[in-house]
Design a protein around this motif. Structure first.
Motif, PDB file in Angstrom:
ATOM      1  N   GLY A 101      58.946  42.984  49.518  1.00  0.00           N
ATOM      2  CA  GLY A 101      57.984  42.643  48.508  1.00  0.00           C
ATOM      3  C   GLY A 101      58.108  42.166  47.423  1.00  0.00           C
ATOM      4  O   GLY A 101      59.566  42.031  46.973  1.00  0.00           O
ATOM      5  N   VAL A 102      57.407  41.584  46.421  1.00  0.00           N
ATOM      6  CA  VAL A 102      57.653  41.112  45.190  1.00  0.00           C
ATOM      7  C   VAL A 102      56.741  42.088  44.199  1.00  0.00           C
ATOM      8  O   VAL A 102      55.435  42.288  44.370  1.00  0.00           O
ATOM      9  N   GLU A 103      57.461  42.570  43.239  1.00  0.00           N
ATOM     10  CA  GLU A 103      56.547  43.462  42.477  1.00  0.00           C
ATOM     11  C   GLU A 103      57.224  43.175  40.853  1.00  0.00           C
ATOM     12  O   GLU A 103      58.414  42.964  40.682  1.00  0.00           O
ATOM     13  N   ASN A 104      56.192  43.258  40.030  1.00  0.00           N
ATOM     14  CA  ASN A 104      56.541  43.481  38.550  1.00  0.00           C
ATOM     15  C   ASN A 104      56.843  41.880  38.077  1.00  0.00           C
ATOM     16  O   ASN A 104      58.152  41.793  37.686  1.00  0.00           O
ATOM     17  N   VAL A 105      56.031  40.724  38.235  1.00  0.00           N
ATOM     18  CA  VAL A 105      56.386  39.516  37.795  1.00  0.00           C
ATOM     19  C   VAL A 105      55.498  39.082  36.736  1.00  0.00           C
ATOM     20  O   VAL A 105      54.236  39.379  36.744  1.00  0.00           O
ATOM     21  N   THR A 106      56.021  38.513  35.688  1.00  0.00           N
ATOM     22  CA  THR A 106      54.884  37.977  34.432  1.00  0.00           C
ATOM     23  C   THR A 106      55.519  36.948  34.499  1.00  0.00           C
ATOM     24  O   THR A 106      56.699  36.235  33.959  1.00  0.00           O
ATOM     25  N   VAL A 107      54.421  35.959  33.966  1.00  0.00           N
ATOM     26  CA  VAL A 107      54.361  34.518  33.648  1.00  0.00           C
ATOM     27  C   VAL A 107      53.702  34.353  32.454  1.00  0.00           C
ATOM     28  O   VAL A 107      52.377  34.469  32.516  1.00  0.00           O
ATOM     29  N   SER A 108      54.232  34.007  31.312  1.00  0.00           N
ATOM     30  CA  SER A 108      53.687  33.879  29.991  1.00  0.00           C
ATOM     31  C   SER A 108      53.802  32.942  29.076  1.00  0.00           C
ATOM     32  O   SER A 108      54.858  32.200  29.116  1.00  0.00           O
ATOM     33  N   ASN A 109      53.081  32.529  28.112  1.00  0.00           N
ATOM     34  CA  ASN A 109      53.198  31.330  27.015  1.00  0.00           C
ATOM     35  C   ASN A 109      53.968  30.153  27.498  1.00  0.00           C
ATOM     36  O   ASN A 109      54.874  29.864  26.960  1.00  0.00           O
ATOM     37  N   SER A 110      53.382  29.677  28.579  1.00  0.00           N
ATOM     38  CA  SER A 110      53.897  28.682  29.204  1.00  0.00           C
ATOM     39  C   SER A 110      53.163  27.356  29.429  1.00  0.00           C
ATOM     40  O   SER A 110      51.879  27.559  29.366  1.00  0.00           O
ATOM     41  N   VAL A 111      53.528  26.202  29.893  1.00  0.00           N
ATOM     42  CA  VAL A 111      52.616  25.011  29.858  1.00  0.00           C
ATOM     43  C   VAL A 111      52.821  24.356  31.120  1.00  0.00           C
ATOM     44  O   VAL A 111      54.077  23.970  31.474  1.00  0.00           O
ATOM     45  N   PHE A 112      51.858  24.099  31.763  1.00  0.00           N
ATOM     46  CA  PHE A 112      51.982  23.231  33.079  1.00  0.00           C
ATOM     47  C   PHE A 112      51.050  21.979  32.837  1.00  0.00           C
ATOM     48  O   PHE A 112      50.088  21.628  32.639  1.00  0.00           O
ATOM     49  N   THR A 113      52.171  20.921  33.247  1.00  0.00           N
ATOM     50  CA  THR A 113      51.360  19.581  32.943  1.00  0.00           C
ATOM     51  C   THR A 113      51.626  18.687  34.306  1.00  0.00           C
ATOM     52  O   THR A 113      52.714  18.453  34.726  1.00  0.00           O
ATOM     53  N   GLY A 114      50.458  18.132  34.585  1.00  0.00           N
ATOM     54  CA  GLY A 114      50.452  17.146  35.938  1.00  0.00           C
ATOM     55  C   GLY A 114      50.751  17.662  36.931  1.00  0.00           C
ATOM     56  O   GLY A 114      51.262  17.016  37.958  1.00  0.00           O
ATOM     57  N   THR A 115      50.908  19.220  37.291  1.00  0.00           N
ATOM     58  CA  THR A 115      51.641  19.839  38.475  1.00  0.00           C
ATOM     59  C   THR A 115      50.463  19.779  39.760  1.00  0.00           C
ATOM     60  O   THR A 115      49.406  19.788  39.376  1.00  0.00           O
ATOM     61  N   THR A 116      50.809  20.022  40.800  1.00  0.00           N
ATOM     62  CA  THR A 116      50.358  20.372  42.155  1.00  0.00           C
ATOM     63  C   THR A 116      49.534  21.435  41.871  1.00  0.00           C
ATOM     64  O   THR A 116      48.313  21.622  42.259  1.00  0.00           O
ATOM     65  N   ASN A 117      50.198  22.543  41.448  1.00  0.00           N
ATOM     66  CA  ASN A 117      49.729  23.939  41.265  1.00  0.00           C
ATOM     67  C   ASN A 117      49.860  24.406  39.932  1.00  0.00           C
ATOM     68  O   ASN A 117      51.149  23.871  39.372  1.00  0.00           O
ATOM     69  N   GLY A 118      49.183  25.478  39.304  1.00  0.00           N
ATOM     70  CA  GLY A 118      49.584  26.070  38.280  1.00  0.00           C
ATOM     71  C   GLY A 118      50.436  27.324  38.815  1.00  0.00           C
ATOM     72  O   GLY A 118      51.536  27.318  38.956  1.00  0.00           O
ATOM     73  N   VAL A 119      49.586  28.385  38.706  1.00  0.00           N
ATOM     74  CA  VAL A 119      50.121  29.706  39.364  1.00  0.00           C
ATOM     75  C   VAL A 119      49.677  30.081  40.754  1.00  0.00           C
ATOM     76  O   VAL A 119      48.604  29.974  41.001  1.00  0.00           O
ATOM     77  N   ARG A 120      50.716  30.242  41.641  1.00  0.00           N
ATOM     78  CA  ARG A 120      50.246  30.001  43.069  1.00  0.00           C
ATOM     79  C   ARG A 120      50.869  31.374  43.656  1.00  0.00           C
ATOM     80  O   ARG A 120      52.166  31.701  43.490  1.00  0.00           O
ATOM     81  N   ILE A 121      50.329  32.097  44.580  1.00  0.00           N
ATOM     82  CA  ILE A 121      50.848  33.003  45.456  1.00  0.00           C
ATOM     83  C   ILE A 121      50.494  32.601  46.988  1.00  0.00           C
ATOM     84  O   ILE A 121      49.435  32.252  47.297  1.00  0.00           O
ATOM     85  N   LYS A 122      51.629  32.367  47.539  1.00  0.00           N
ATOM     86  CA  LYS A 122      51.490  31.678  48.821  1.00  0.00           C
ATOM     87  C   LYS A 122      52.133  32.557  50.011  1.00  0.00           C
ATOM     88  O   LYS A 122      53.114  32.964  50.019  1.00  0.00           O
ATOM     89  N   SER A 123      51.274  32.817  51.196  1.00  0.00           N
ATOM     90  CA  SER A 123      51.924  33.480  52.261  1.00  0.00           C
ATOM     91  C   SER A 123      51.663  32.843  53.708  1.00  0.00           C
ATOM     92  O   SER A 123      50.543  32.292  53.670  1.00  0.00           O
TER      93      SER A 123
END
Length: 394
Positions: free
Chosen positions: A255-277
């Motif tokens: 599994g995937v556990e305890n992940v943090t994404v903070s204080n970030s900028v997304f510019t012109g991307t296909t996705n921002g924050v994604r969980i995919k299975s």
């Protein structure tokens, strides 16, 4: 501790540092081992000899790559070494222009089982334009290589590195522990195929801070077995955003556990924050994830969970994912969506997402009409102002 004791401790530390850092015998310059800074001469053997000499040093050592351009073919730097080791790059390291030169190795530069090591500075250019053209043409092409890989590494610092024009992933960590990555830049054209930026799998205690990723695939890819991963101050775009997954590639998956994404900028991307299975059975899970203080600028899918991934409609016989997603928080995410559906939480038919928290979300559709949200089998809590209107089941 008294004032005099503190002074003595500081003096001892400084003297120790000066003794190690100024000892010329512990600096192993690749040029001294036969490397040529002309960008044409094969310097692979010289790099390896410098590494081997530094690796057996009884004291902290530095492998020095000075200014200039050095041609290096596929190479593996093996550890652990006897003492702390710094790999200092002032110049540029380039790969062979012939993309068949790597065969089926999968790696350009591999650090294997290193410990207490730092990789500092320099530019690594894989010169992969020919390889991308081959891939796009549908010809018979080699599988491609990752530019910089750390395998089974421990207590590593990566700082100030620039990776350009990778064939596949720019930088990959697999089976690593306690790795700090700071101020790196990973760059490839937005239309370059499968050029992931930073990839992590089966690793714990990883930090990625103050970095810029501009690629043709995921800016950051988070694979199975990743735990305690912090991403902050990331500038992402172009690319496919930050992705947990694809998961459920195999039945028995960590599994995937305890992940943090903070204080970030997304510019012109296909996705921002994604969980995919993938939409198939799996023992995997995603738990305790925090996406917070993020800015989206013209992002196609700012917030997305996709548990119905099956692009070829093959290998997904049940059409539902066994990956259990829980305790995912989206907090203070603002900006513009390039599509009207700014939030898409499409969870598994048989394993609904639970414990989803939406807090202080403000995403607008940049065409002037209100943004929308879509939920399927997603349950959780709404806090503060949510725009577009939340569709979570309570």
């Amino acid at each position: 501790m008294t004032k005099s004791q503190i002074t003595l401790a500081i003096l001892f530390t400084l003297l120790t540092f000066i003794d190690v850092s100024t000892s010329s015998s512990n600096v192993f310059n690749v040029v001294s081992f036969g490397a040529k800074p002309d960008g044409v001469t094969d310097s692979t053997a010289a790099f390896l000899k410098a590494w081997q000499a530094a690796c057996v040093s009884a004291y902290s050592a530095t492998v020095m790559v000075p200014t200039g351009t050095f041609l290096v073919k596929g190479i593996t730097f093996t550890g652990p070494c006897k003492s702390k080791l710094k790999f200092q790059v002032a110049g540029t390291v380039v790969a062979p222009a012939d993309y068949w030169a790597f065969g089926n190795s999968g790696y350009w530069i591999l650090f294997n089982r290193v410990s207490k090591m730092s990789l500092v500075g320099g530019t690594f250019d894989a010169r992969a334009s020919g390889f991308w053209a081959c891939r796009k043409s549908g010809q018979n092409c080699p599988p491609g290589v990752r530019s910089i890989t750390f395998n089974a590494a421990k207590d590593v610092v990566i700082s100030g590195v620039k990776s350009m024009n990778s064939q596949m992933s720019h930088m990959t960590l697999k089976g690593c522990t306690n790795v700090a990555v700071r101020n790196i830049k990973l760059v490839a054209p937005g239309n370059s195929p499968n050029t992931d930026g930073f990839g992590v799998q089966s690793s714990t205690g990883i930090t990625l801070t103050g970095s810029t990723v501009q690629t043709g695939d995921d800016c950051v890819s988070i694979g199975p077995g990743t735990r305690n991963f912090l991403i902050s101050k990331l500038n992402c775009g172009p690319g496919h955003g930050v992705s947990i997954g694809s998961l459920a590639k195999t039945l028995n998956e960590d599994g995937v556990e305890n992940v943090t994404v903070s204080n970030s900028v997304f510019t012109g991307t296909t996705n921002g924050v994604r969980i995919k299975s993938w939409a198939r059975a799996s023992t995997g899970f995603v738990n305790k994830v925090f996406f917070q203080n993020l800015i989206m600028k013209n992002v196609q899918n700012p917030i997305i969970i996709d548990q119905n991934y099956c692009p070829t409609h093959q290998g997904c016989p049940t059409e539902h994912s066994g990956v259990k997603i829980s305790q995912v928080t989206y907090r203070n995410i603002q900006g513009t969506s390039a599509t009207q559906q700014a939030m898409n939480l499409a969870c598994s038919k048989t394993n609904p997402c639970t414990g989803i928290t939406l807090q202080d979300i403000k995403l607008t559709y940049n065409k002037g009409t209100p943004a929308t949200s879509y939920c399927f089998n997603a349950a959780g809590t709404n806090l503060g102002v949510i725009q577009p209107t939340s569709c979570l089941n309570k």
